[in-house]
Write an enzyme that holds these catalytic residues in place. Structure first.
Site, PDB file in Angstrom:
ATOM      1  N   CYS A 159       0.797  -1.226   0.000  1.00 54.21           N
ATOM      2  CA  CYS A 159       0.000   0.000   0.000  1.00 54.21           C
ATOM      3  C   CYS A 159       0.830   1.276   0.000  1.00 54.21           C
ATOM      4  O   CYS A 159       0.272   2.370  -0.008  1.00 54.21           O
ATOM      5  CB  CYS A 159      -0.980  -0.040   1.157  1.00 54.21           C
ATOM      6  SG  CYS A 159      -2.004  -1.525   1.051  1.00 54.21           S
ATOM      7  N   HIS A 292      -2.421   8.220   6.181  1.00 55.70           N
ATOM      8  CA  HIS A 292      -2.704   6.903   5.593  1.00 55.70           C
ATOM      9  C   HIS A 292      -4.130   6.516   6.009  1.00 55.70           C
ATOM     10  O   HIS A 292      -4.909   6.097   5.179  1.00 55.70           O
ATOM     11  CB  HIS A 292      -1.657   5.897   6.069  1.00 55.70           C
ATOM     12  CG  HIS A 292      -1.773   4.563   5.419  1.00 55.70           C
ATOM     13  ND1 HIS A 292      -1.747   4.396   4.053  1.00 55.70           N
ATOM     14  CD2 HIS A 292      -1.924   3.321   5.943  1.00 55.70           C
ATOM     15  CE1 HIS A 292      -1.876   3.113   3.760  1.00 55.70           C
ATOM     16  NE2 HIS A 292      -1.991   2.434   4.891  1.00 55.70           N
ATOM     17  N   HIS A 327      -9.661   2.417   0.196  1.00 53.46           N
ATOM     18  CA  HIS A 327      -8.216   2.195   0.216  1.00 53.46           C
ATOM     19  C   HIS A 327      -7.803   1.647  -1.155  1.00 53.46           C
ATOM     20  O   HIS A 327      -8.085   0.510  -1.482  1.00 53.46           O
ATOM     21  CB  HIS A 327      -7.854   1.221   1.335  1.00 53.46           C
ATOM     22  CG  HIS A 327      -6.378   1.081   1.554  1.00 53.46           C
ATOM     23  ND1 HIS A 327      -5.435   1.640   0.701  1.00 53.46           N
ATOM     24  CD2 HIS A 327      -5.682   0.443   2.525  1.00 53.46           C
ATOM     25  CE1 HIS A 327      -4.226   1.344   1.154  1.00 53.46           C
ATOM     26  NE2 HIS A 327      -4.345   0.624   2.254  1.00 53.46           N
TER      27      HIS A 327
END
Lengths: 398, 85, 349
Positions: A159, A292, A327
């Site tokens: 990620c 994040h 996400h």
């Protein structure tokens, strides 16, 4: 003294739409892209997702790619975003420039692999999609569509992939190994990812609530985003206009656990602190943090602790725009870097949706007001990956 | 109950790939997590799937597991009381 | 860029189809006559406690062990950067999860194989194992995955951003994935060649130390599917930056593998760019894999360290054993698309 790295273009596609305009409008109108599953063929229709609201066929038409051509959803989204980025920076051909494409991706052509896997094993009819499975193939499909790239690389740090791609782009430019770097990442939603995250029991059944006391996990999204980076000398020579500066970056490792962040957020702390140091800025200079902020119990607490360690009790406005996009995994570092650049350009704070109650452990309330208290000069974007691959980027006004 | 306890031990050894552990190495009342067998949060997720697959017990929240997976005996008692297959 | 630092390869360890964790292949290479060979694994029980090993797939054990040994050999327990190249990542775990998903559906899947399926599992586990909080990145770009990792390390070492870097090349090959890659033509069709597995860890540093294998004088990559002239420019850039002329290059090591279509590209580039150079090879010993160039570079580095190129590395038409080894140019490409050049020199030079 490192050379100045400037941002001269950007392109994005996500649940908020195709392009910077659609992204900006949705952010400012507080319109999330998270919705029930529409395109992915999955049994888990109970899980909200941040899908790009275009079918593969629609993207192929938009890109003028013949429908019989072999492609994957990830590479198509990558092409959409790179095309916008190149047009924005007015890069049409090689023109004596050494242009690098650095793309972050994790499961690559998995959308086709999970559909045709049994075919792959048993017969010879889908071999073209075996060849498009790996990460490098995804990047090369994007590169070959444009034909302007002399250096092509693929980063895969889960990620934080796209953030690391942007960081590598800057390092190549500083060393004179490229003149222009198109850097970011792409990832489509797959059953593989959706089910994988589901087995970890970190998917929220409701729209995600980053930094909320009752947060219950993340929503997966998909997308692609790339920034065009160049040195000042190249930019001046081309007569191009800078959008902002990439003033600092750092990559660290939490070195704690394969899927969990450390309780003291050590990796995240180091990434932010080292990025500030590289940018020669103090925490007070940062006007906005694009966190994040996945919405999982573990990430948001760990990241929140790290933010407090760096910024103390007076942290600048913090938000997770994953409450808009979901996400987007490998693309997240690109999508969120681009959102940070938009915030800087247009002088607003992208808000954190679905927030009601602060986390009891921390004095950290995410931003719900888009008006910055002072004009934005520097913004910070965090991207953290499985295994503790943590990267922070800082963008500054020119 | 003793039968269920042995069956559970064998299943846990197989699912968690505890190659060098024999069922007799696991005491019925010893903690599974932290000390004892030294299992962790990922193992807990594996055990949650095991509960559903083998006994039809669906745990929605990993936090529930913390109580149920205290020891083999606690786990067996919970399964005995709640199993649907 | 006169301020750039030198770069040395201090040590390297491999697990491959050759005897593991040694350079025994130099004197007694194992030969294979099979399309697909799996690595010779050491006895991992000597290196990992049972509870530590139970979740680790082969690629992870290999990567951790070769890394530990390189760190021990160099005394660098905490490198500034851990940079990994892997073409397919943890493909065994990926396959297991994918198989369960496709065959058994979306209920009752378990997390263990998924959470260790991402490519960066390798590099982050090495970091967790050694407690390294520095730079950590993973590259997955087909046949140049390793060179991408190496180039990242070199860029940061040269610019003095870091002083030490643990660089890895890691790919495992499962029977299932061999079948798939045979269908695409990449594996299983080589004449006198085979598909192998790769685990290679090497320590790079800007300080030479006492036992460095060789100097690494540059890495250059070029993506040029359609342009031969661009390759010549890439090679010139490398040589210029290293202040080395092509005449000073004594041998060229390539990735010829017995797969015709790919070998033809090597033949054509070699005859055009360095027609009179002695050619070396390595895939006949180590097999084909996306990160096989890692093993090739390791082989070249060992030759330079020992000042000896064994005859079995020389391409067939070349002469006999060589007692000294000068500058070696390493050239790798895949399908004529992404190309890489690396220049190695003996430490003395």
């Amino acid at each position: 003294m490192p050379k100045e790295i400037l941002v001269s273009g950007g392109g994005v596609i996500s649940a908020l739409g195709a392009g910077k305009e659609a992204t900006l409008t949705a952010l400012r109108e507080r319109r999330t892209g998270i919705a029930p599953v529409r395109y992915l063929q999955t049994a888990h229709t109970e899980l909200p997702v941040g899908e790009v609201k275009m079918s593969n066929a629609e993207m192929m038409r938009a890109l003028h790619i013949p429908e019989e051509e072999v492609s994957t959803r990830t590479s198509l989204m990558g092409m959409m975003a790179v095309r916008e980025a190149l047009e924005h920076a007015r890069i049409g051909g090689k023109e004596g420039l050494r242009v690098a494409l650095i793309s972050g991706v994790t499961v690559g052509g998995m959308d086709k692999s999970e559909r045709y896997y049994l075919d792959f094993l048993e017969n010879d009819t889908k071999n073209a999609y075996i060849a498009t499975h790996d990460c490098g193939a995804c990047t090369e499909m994007i590169a070959d569509y444009f034909g302007v790239f002399s250096a092509v690389e693929t980063i895969s740090t889960a990620c934080s992939s796209a953030a690391n791609a942007i960081m590598l782009g800057a390092m190549l430019l500083e060393r004179g190994l490229a003149d222009v770097a198109v850097a970011g990442g792409c990832e489509c939603l797959t059953k593989f990812h959706l089910n994988g995250f589901n087995t970890l029991m970190i998917l929220d059944r409701e729209p995600c609530k980053p930094f909320d006391a009752h947060r219950a996990g993340l929503n997966l999204g998909e997308g692609a985003a790339y920034l065009v980076l160049e040195r000042e000398d190249t930019l001046r020579r081309r007569g191009a206009e800078p959008l902002c500066r990439l003033s600092g970056y750092a990559n660290t490792c939490d070195a704690y656990h394969q899927t969990a962040s450390s309780p003291n957020g050590e990796g995240a702390y180091l990434a932010m602190a080292k990025a500030l140091e590289a940018a020669q800025l103090t925490p007070r200079d940062i006007g906005y943090i694009n966190a994040h902020g996945t919405g999982t119990v573990n990430n948001d607490l760990s990241e929140g602790v790290a933010i407090q360690r760096v910024f103390g009790e007076s942290a600048p406005p913090v938000s997770s725009t994953k409450s808009f996009t979901g996400h987007t995994t490998s693309a997240a570092g690109g999508v969120e870097a681009l959102i940070a650049v938009l915030a800087l350009q247009h002088g607003f704070i992208p808000v954190n949706l679905n927030f009601a109650l602060p986390m009891p452990e921390l004095a950290l309330t995410p931003a719900t007001d888009e008006q910055p208290t002072a004009p934005l000069r520097h913004v910070l974007s965090n991207s953290f990956g499985f295994g503790g691959n943590d990267t922070s980027l800082i963008f500054s006004r020119v | 109950m003793e039968e269920l306890i042995l069956e559970l031990k064998q299943e846990i050894i197989a699912v968690l790939n505890l190659e060098e552990v024999a069922p007799t190495d696991i005491a019925d009342d010893a903690p599974l997590f932290g000390e004892g067998l030294g299992l962790d949060s990922i193992d807990a997720l594996e055990l949650i799937v095991l509960m559903e697959k083998n006994y039809g017990i669906k745990l929605k929240d990993p936090a529930q597991g913390r109580e149920i997976f205290k020891s083999i005996r606690v786990m067996a008692e919970y399964i005995y009381a709640n199993r649907t297959k | 860029m006169s301020t750039r630092s030198d770069v040395y390869i201090l040590a390297a360890r491999q697990i491959s189809v050759q005897p593991p964790l040694t350079d025994a292949w130099m004197d007694a290479p194992v030969r294979y006559d099979a399309p697909y060979v799996q690595a010779i694994d050491p006895d991992y029980r000597q290196h990992f406690a049972p509870n530590e090993a139970r979740r680790l797939g082969k690629i992870l054990k290999r990567a951790m062990l070769t890394s530990r040994q390189v760190m021990a050999a160099t005394g660098i327990a905490n490198p500034d950067a851990i940079i990994t190249g892997t073409g397919l990542g943890c493909i065994e775990n990926t396959e297991i999860f994918l198989n369960a998903l496709v065959r058994e559906g979306e209920e009752l899947l378990t997390p263990t194989h998924f959470m260790q399926s991402t490519h960066n599992t390798i590099g982050s586990l090495i970091a967790i194992d050694a407690g390294c909080r520095g730079y950590n990145a993973t590259y997955a770009h087909k046949g140049t995955s390793f060179e991408c990792a190496l180039a990242d390390a070199v860029v940061q070492l040269e610019s003095r951003r870091i002083q030490t870097a643990l660089v890895g090349a890691h790919d495992e090959m499962t029977p299932g994935y061999f079948t798939l890659l045979k269908r695409t033509g990449y594996l299983g069709h080589a004449v006198n060649g085979f598909a192998g597995e790769v685990a290679l860890s090497m320590m790079l540093a800007s300080a030479r130390g006492e036992n460095a294998l060789c100097r690494l004088r540059g890495v250059e990559m070029e993506y040029c599917p359609y342009d031969g002239e661009a390759l010549r420019q890439a090679l010139n850039r490398l040589l210029q930056r290293a202040q080395c002329s092509l005449d000073e290059v004594d041998a060229v090591m390539t990735g010829v593998s017995g797969r015709q279509a790919n070998d033809q590209v090597y033949a054509s580039v070699c005859s055009r760019l360095f027609p009179n150079k002695k050619l070396l090879r390595y895939k006949h010993l180590f097999g084909e894999a996306y990160t096989a160039p890692g093993l090739g570079l390791y082989a070249a580095a060992v030759c330079l360290g020992r000042q000896h190129i064994p005859a079995h590395l020389l391409a067939e038409h070349a002469g006999g054993e060589q007692r000294s080894a000068g500058n070696i140019l390493f050239y790798n490409q895949m399908e004529g698309k992404n190309h890489s050049f690396i220049l190695l020199s003996p430490c003395g030079k």
